[in-house]
Design a protein around this motif. Structure first.
Motif, PDB file in Angstrom:
ATOM      1  N   VAL A  34       0.846  -1.195   0.000  1.00  0.00           N
ATOM      2  CA  VAL A  34       0.000   0.000   0.000  1.00  0.00           C
ATOM      3  C   VAL A  34       0.878   1.241   0.000  1.00  0.00           C
ATOM      4  O   VAL A  34       1.782   1.371   0.825  1.00  0.00           O
ATOM      5  N   HIS A  35       0.613   2.123  -0.950  1.00  0.00           N
ATOM      6  CA  HIS A  35       1.284   3.422  -1.001  1.00  0.00           C
ATOM      7  C   HIS A  35       0.204   4.488  -0.880  1.00  0.00           C
ATOM      8  O   HIS A  35      -0.836   4.396  -1.533  1.00  0.00           O
ATOM      9  N   VAL A  36       0.462   5.489  -0.044  1.00  0.00           N
ATOM     10  CA  VAL A  36      -0.525   6.547   0.155  1.00  0.00           C
ATOM     11  C   VAL A  36       0.025   7.863  -0.382  1.00  0.00           C
ATOM     12  O   VAL A  36       1.093   8.314   0.012  1.00  0.00           O
ATOM     13  N   LEU A  37      -0.735   8.439  -1.302  1.00  0.00           N
ATOM     14  CA  LEU A  37      -0.425   9.769  -1.822  1.00  0.00           C
ATOM     15  C   LEU A  37      -1.162  10.792  -0.973  1.00  0.00           C
ATOM     16  O   LEU A  37      -2.353  10.630  -0.689  1.00  0.00           O
ATOM     17  N   GLN A  38      -0.461  11.842  -0.585  1.00  0.00           N
ATOM     18  CA  GLN A  38      -1.158  12.946   0.052  1.00  0.00           C
ATOM     19  C   GLN A  38      -1.764  13.793  -1.052  1.00  0.00           C
ATOM     20  O   GLN A  38      -1.330  13.752  -2.197  1.00  0.00           O
ATOM     21  N   ARG A  39      -2.790  14.538  -0.733  1.00  0.00           N
ATOM     22  CA  ARG A  39      -3.493  15.302  -1.768  1.00  0.00           C
ATOM     23  C   ARG A  39      -2.563  16.241  -2.535  1.00  0.00           C
ATOM     24  O   ARG A  39      -2.719  16.422  -3.741  1.00  0.00           O
ATOM     25  N   SER A  40      -1.580  16.821  -1.852  1.00  0.00           N
ATOM     26  CA  SER A  40      -0.654  17.722  -2.541  1.00  0.00           C
ATOM     27  C   SER A  40       0.155  16.973  -3.607  1.00  0.00           C
ATOM     28  O   SER A  40       0.446  17.517  -4.667  1.00  0.00           O
ATOM     29  N   GLU A  60      -2.842   6.608 -13.834  1.00  0.00           N
ATOM     30  CA  GLU A  60      -1.611   7.275 -13.430  1.00  0.00           C
ATOM     31  C   GLU A  60      -1.354   7.107 -11.938  1.00  0.00           C
ATOM     32  O   GLU A  60      -0.225   6.899 -11.506  1.00  0.00           O
ATOM     33  N   VAL A  61      -2.414   7.179 -11.143  1.00  0.00           N
ATOM     34  CA  VAL A  61      -2.288   7.016  -9.698  1.00  0.00           C
ATOM     35  C   VAL A  61      -1.856   5.591  -9.373  1.00  0.00           C
ATOM     36  O   VAL A  61      -0.931   5.363  -8.587  1.00  0.00           O
ATOM     37  N   GLN A  62      -2.478   4.598  -9.982  1.00  0.00           N
ATOM     38  CA  GLN A  62      -2.125   3.204  -9.729  1.00  0.00           C
ATOM     39  C   GLN A  62      -0.695   2.904 -10.191  1.00  0.00           C
ATOM     40  O   GLN A  62       0.022   2.145  -9.546  1.00  0.00           O
ATOM     41  N   GLN A  63      -0.260   3.518 -11.290  1.00  0.00           N
ATOM     42  CA  GLN A  63       1.093   3.296 -11.797  1.00  0.00           C
ATOM     43  C   GLN A  63       2.160   3.726 -10.801  1.00  0.00           C
ATOM     44  O   GLN A  63       3.246   3.147 -10.769  1.00  0.00           O
ATOM     45  N   ILE A  64       1.880   4.724 -10.001  1.00  0.00           N
ATOM     46  CA  ILE A  64       2.836   5.168  -8.993  1.00  0.00           C
ATOM     47  C   ILE A  64       3.177   3.997  -8.070  1.00  0.00           C
ATOM     48  O   ILE A  64       4.341   3.693  -7.837  1.00  0.00           O
ATOM     49  N   GLY A  65       2.156   3.338  -7.545  1.00  0.00           N
ATOM     50  CA  GLY A  65       2.383   2.195  -6.665  1.00  0.00           C
ATOM     51  C   GLY A  65       3.066   1.048  -7.373  1.00  0.00           C
ATOM     52  O   GLY A  65       3.980   0.420  -6.832  1.00  0.00           O
ATOM     53  N   GLU A  66       2.629   0.749  -8.594  1.00  0.00           N
ATOM     54  CA  GLU A  66       3.240  -0.333  -9.366  1.00  0.00           C
ATOM     55  C   GLU A  66       4.731  -0.073  -9.599  1.00  0.00           C
ATOM     56  O   GLU A  66       5.557  -0.977  -9.484  1.00  0.00           O
ATOM     57  N   THR A  82      -0.001  -7.670  -4.340  1.00  0.00           N
ATOM     58  CA  THR A  82      -1.118  -6.872  -4.822  1.00  0.00           C
ATOM     59  C   THR A  82      -0.807  -5.431  -4.444  1.00  0.00           C
ATOM     60  O   THR A  82      -0.376  -5.167  -3.328  1.00  0.00           O
ATOM     61  N   VAL A  83      -1.000  -4.496  -5.368  1.00  0.00           N
ATOM     62  CA  VAL A  83      -0.640  -3.102  -5.121  1.00  0.00           C
ATOM     63  C   VAL A  83      -1.896  -2.257  -5.021  1.00  0.00           C
ATOM     64  O   VAL A  83      -2.795  -2.361  -5.854  1.00  0.00           O
ATOM     65  N   SER A  84      -1.920  -1.413  -4.002  1.00  0.00           N
ATOM     66  CA  SER A  84      -3.025  -0.479  -3.828  1.00  0.00           C
ATOM     67  C   SER A  84      -2.456   0.903  -3.544  1.00  0.00           C
ATOM     68  O   SER A  84      -1.531   1.042  -2.755  1.00  0.00           O
ATOM     69  N   VAL A  85      -3.001   1.902  -4.219  1.00  0.00           N
ATOM     70  CA  VAL A  85      -2.614   3.288  -3.960  1.00  0.00           C
ATOM     71  C   VAL A  85      -3.837   4.001  -3.411  1.00  0.00           C
ATOM     72  O   VAL A  85      -4.926   3.904  -3.979  1.00  0.00           O
ATOM     73  N   ARG A  86      -3.644   4.685  -2.306  1.00  0.00           N
ATOM     74  CA  ARG A  86      -4.731   5.421  -1.665  1.00  0.00           C
ATOM     75  C   ARG A  86      -4.339   6.880  -1.577  1.00  0.00           C
ATOM     76  O   ARG A  86      -3.173   7.227  -1.741  1.00  0.00           O
ATOM     77  N   VAL A  87      -5.315   7.722  -1.310  1.00  0.00           N
ATOM     78  CA  VAL A  87      -5.085   9.157  -1.222  1.00  0.00           C
ATOM     79  C   VAL A  87      -5.594   9.652   0.120  1.00  0.00           C
ATOM     80  O   VAL A  87      -6.713   9.334   0.520  1.00  0.00           O
ATOM     81  N   GLY A  88      -4.752  10.406   0.824  1.00  0.00           N
ATOM     82  CA  GLY A  88      -5.167  10.975   2.099  1.00  0.00           C
ATOM     83  C   GLY A  88      -4.037  10.958   3.109  1.00  0.00           C
ATOM     84  O   GLY A  88      -2.862  10.965   2.762  1.00  0.00           O
ATOM     85  N   ASP A  89      -4.412  10.907   4.382  1.00  0.00           N
ATOM     86  CA  ASP A  89      -3.447  10.849   5.468  1.00  0.00           C
ATOM     87  C   ASP A  89      -2.826   9.456   5.496  1.00  0.00           C
ATOM     88  O   ASP A  89      -3.553   8.458   5.619  1.00  0.00           O
TER      89      ASP A  89
END
Length: 142
Positions: A34-40, A60-66, A82-89
């Motif tokens: 799991v990779h978490v992107l902050q909104r910024s 594009e968001v999913q590719q970051i984690g991959e 299994t790769v998951s990208v989430r957005v938030g804290d």
């Protein structure tokens, strides 16, 4: 149940994934990275508004984690997680993902920091340890 590996885009991702794979092998479980992107950070990735699409379903968001997982695993012969990208804290999202997946363990890579550094800047690792519904394995780095 799964083993959740909380990864960022740093040299810490490889040892976290390796430890998660070791634990997963011992318990015959799957690994979810799991990779978490902050909104910024998300603003830099998405240059256009995608109406009606969940941000985490965006290519594009999913590719970051991959890409992070690909760099971290390198030539490894272990099964791809299994790769998951989430957005938030980050701490909240990692803990929420662990709960949704009924995780057996959460593996995270922490840094050694001074007490002042912890007080001033907080710590994702520390927050995950307090918020996670599953036991947390901290891969101490630095």
């Amino acid at each position: 149940m799964v083993i959740v590996a909380a990864i960022d885009d740093s040299e810490r991702a490889a040892p976290v994934l390796q430890e998660a794979q070791t634990i997963a092998t011992n318990f015959d479980e799957a690994v979810h990275a799991v990779h978490v992107l902050q909104r910024s950070e998300l603003v830099k990735v998405l240059e256009k508004d995608i109406e009606g699409q969940d941000l985490t379903d965006n290519y594009e968001v999913q590719q970051i984690g991959e890409n992070i997982v690909s760099r971290a695993t390198g030539e490894s012969t272990l099964p791809e997680p299994t790769v998951s990208v989430r957005v938030g804290d980050p701490a909240a999202e990692i803990s929420a993902y662990a709960e949704e997946q009924d995780a057996r363990y959460v593996v995270i890579g922490g840094r050694q920091r001074s007490p002042t550094g912890k007080a001033l800047f907080g710590s994702v690792t520390q927050d995950v340890m307090f918020e996670s519904p599953a036991p947390v394995v901290n891969v101490a780095l630095d």
